[in-house]
Design a protein around this motif. Sequence first.
Motif, PDB file in Angstrom:
ATOM      1  N   ALA A   1       0.855  -1.181   0.000  1.00 16.31           N
ATOM      2  CA  ALA A   1       0.000   0.000   0.000  1.00 16.31           C
ATOM      3  C   ALA A   1       0.894   1.235   0.000  1.00 16.31           C
ATOM      4  O   ALA A   1       2.094   1.146   0.296  1.00 16.31           O
ATOM      5  CB  ALA A   1      -0.896  -0.014   1.236  1.00 16.31           C
ATOM      6  N   PRO A   2       0.357   2.412  -0.332  1.00 17.14           N
ATOM      7  CA  PRO A   2       1.180   3.629  -0.339  1.00 17.14           C
ATOM      8  C   PRO A   2       1.883   3.850   1.001  1.00 17.14           C
ATOM      9  O   PRO A   2       1.303   3.659   2.074  1.00 17.14           O
ATOM     10  CB  PRO A   2       0.155   4.728  -0.616  1.00 17.14           C
TER      11      PRO A   2
ATOM     12  N   ASP B   1      -5.747   1.337  -3.920  1.00 16.90           N
ATOM     13  CA  ASP B   1      -6.788   0.518  -4.539  1.00 16.90           C
ATOM     14  C   ASP B   1      -7.288   1.162  -5.826  1.00 16.90           C
ATOM     15  O   ASP B   1      -7.581   0.476  -6.810  1.00 16.90           O
ATOM     16  CB  ASP B   1      -7.961   0.333  -3.566  1.00 16.90           C
ATOM     17  N   ARG B   2      -7.398   2.472  -5.831  1.00 14.25           N
ATOM     18  CA  ARG B   2      -7.902   3.188  -7.008  1.00 14.25           C
ATOM     19  C   ARG B   2      -6.959   3.013  -8.197  1.00 14.25           C
ATOM     20  O   ARG B   2      -7.406   2.773  -9.329  1.00 14.25           O
ATOM     21  CB  ARG B   2      -8.072   4.675  -6.678  1.00 14.25           C
TER      22      ARG B   2
ATOM     23  N   GLN C   1      -7.506  -7.319  -0.528  1.00 19.66           N
ATOM     24  CA  GLN C   1      -7.265  -7.650   0.876  1.00 19.66           C
ATOM     25  C   GLN C   1      -6.051  -6.891   1.389  1.00 19.66           C
ATOM     26  O   GLN C   1      -5.122  -6.592   0.629  1.00 19.66           O
ATOM     27  CB  GLN C   1      -7.053  -9.158   1.033  1.00 19.66           C
ATOM     28  N   GLU C   2      -6.059  -6.602   2.678  1.00 17.61           N
ATOM     29  CA  GLU C   2      -4.999  -5.810   3.297  1.00 17.61           C
ATOM     30  C   GLU C   2      -4.418  -6.559   4.481  1.00 17.61           C
ATOM     31  O   GLU C   2      -5.140  -7.184   5.255  1.00 17.61           O
ATOM     32  CB  GLU C   2      -5.580  -4.473   3.750  1.00 17.61           C
TER      33      GLU C   2
ATOM     34  N   VAL D   1       0.909  -4.769   3.331  1.00 19.40           N
ATOM     35  CA  VAL D   1       0.854  -5.579   2.114  1.00 19.40           C
ATOM     36  C   VAL D   1      -0.578  -5.614   1.606  1.00 19.40           C
ATOM     37  O   VAL D   1      -1.526  -5.759   2.388  1.00 19.40           O
ATOM     38  CB  VAL D   1       1.359  -7.008   2.378  1.00 19.40           C
ATOM     39  N   LYS D   2      -0.742  -5.479   0.298  1.00 18.20           N
ATOM     40  CA  LYS D   2      -2.058  -5.531  -0.335  1.00 18.20           C
ATOM     41  C   LYS D   2      -2.113  -6.675  -1.341  1.00 18.20           C
ATOM     42  O   LYS D   2      -1.107  -7.028  -1.958  1.00 18.20           O
ATOM     43  CB  LYS D   2      -2.343  -4.218  -1.063  1.00 18.20           C
ATOM     44  N   LEU D   3      -3.290  -7.220  -1.489  1.00 14.54           N
ATOM     45  CA  LEU D   3      -3.536  -8.284  -2.455  1.00 14.54           C
ATOM     46  C   LEU D   3      -4.735  -7.876  -3.294  1.00 14.54           C
ATOM     47  O   LEU D   3      -5.792  -7.530  -2.741  1.00 14.54           O
ATOM     48  CB  LEU D   3      -3.795  -9.600  -1.718  1.00 14.54           C
ATOM     49  N   TRP D   4      -4.587  -7.900  -4.617  1.00 13.94           N
ATOM     50  CA  TRP D   4      -5.688  -7.549  -5.517  1.00 13.94           C
ATOM     51  C   TRP D   4      -5.942  -8.698  -6.492  1.00 13.94           C
ATOM     52  O   TRP D   4      -5.003  -9.265  -7.057  1.00 13.94           O
ATOM     53  CB  TRP D   4      -5.348  -6.294  -6.323  1.00 13.94           C
TER      54      TRP D   4
END
Length: 340
Positions: free
Chosen positions: A257-258, A277-278, A295-296, A309-312
């Motif tokens: 994430a940022p 996310d955008r 998910q975060e 950590v992000k999951l897309w």
Amino acid sequence: MHVTLDTMVDTLKAAAESSRLRILVLLSRGDLTVSDLTEILGQSQPRVSRHLKLLLDAGLIGRYQEGSWAFFRLSDTDSSRDFVQRLVSGVREADAQVVRDLERLAAVKRKRQDRAAEYFSENAASWDRIRSLHVPDRAVEAALLKLVGKRPFQSMLDLGTGTGRLLEIFAPLYRRGVGIDMSREMLTVARANLDKAGVANAQVRQGDIFSPPVERNAFDLVTIHQVLHYLDDPARAIAEAARLLRPAGRLIVVDFAPHNLEFLRDQHAHMRLGFSDRQIADWFAEAGLDLEDSQEFEPRGGNEARLTVKLWLGRDRRLLIADPSNDTLPAKTYPMGETA
């Protein structure tokens, strides 16, 4: 897929020789170079090269370049791979010649693992520093396995495969896995890890994420794990990944994430300090994907100098619609919402 009688005879002739059959047995256990095969078979390089050419001409194996090295593998064609797998499954592993070949193959793989261990030891401090900033990898891996589910699928591609970890954890689900990475050192690590884990249905190749050496519209699952932040054009990488998906295929991106940890840019070559996310949703949409899940994973500890950590998960909008009136015809594809 049906072939002509002459084609089948030529294919059988190519495989019906002891050295070439030994080569197929070895390649069914992983990709090898000419030098590897020369060492294992105890034959001269010209002779091994001649056998490889005959198998290539018959479409039973494939070849790819990695710097000055040429690797050989079983064919990417499903029909050819199935044929070879059935063929080699009939070879008794108790055969004295096969036993010697597999012992020498194990020695070749041990050399790979030694090279991988050396590379890890040289870079461990740098990787451990970054790992300490975010949630343990096993938490993200558990989420990935849950998200993908337990249903088997045909093919997986891991772009920027690194250590080959994703190919390893998803190996029970796919029939064929491919990992792409620019670093020959990391490919050495990945091959060693896959060998150690006994993963024989995956291969790794050197290639550029913006122009991967694989066919388009061919993969049910494509993954980009902790790679986007190294790229100057992440949107282009996502667009290219989307082109590699089969209709209704899935793309999974894992990244940060940022954040404002500038030392990652200065000391670790991160070109992007995370993604929103955008951003990801817009890039998915431009590539013809729908964002299905996000998910975060919160960082460990209360220190602000941590990474989330992000999951897309994105899915190809095209639907795969089979024609029930003729099972021999290929399935048709339609954009989402459009019918025949």
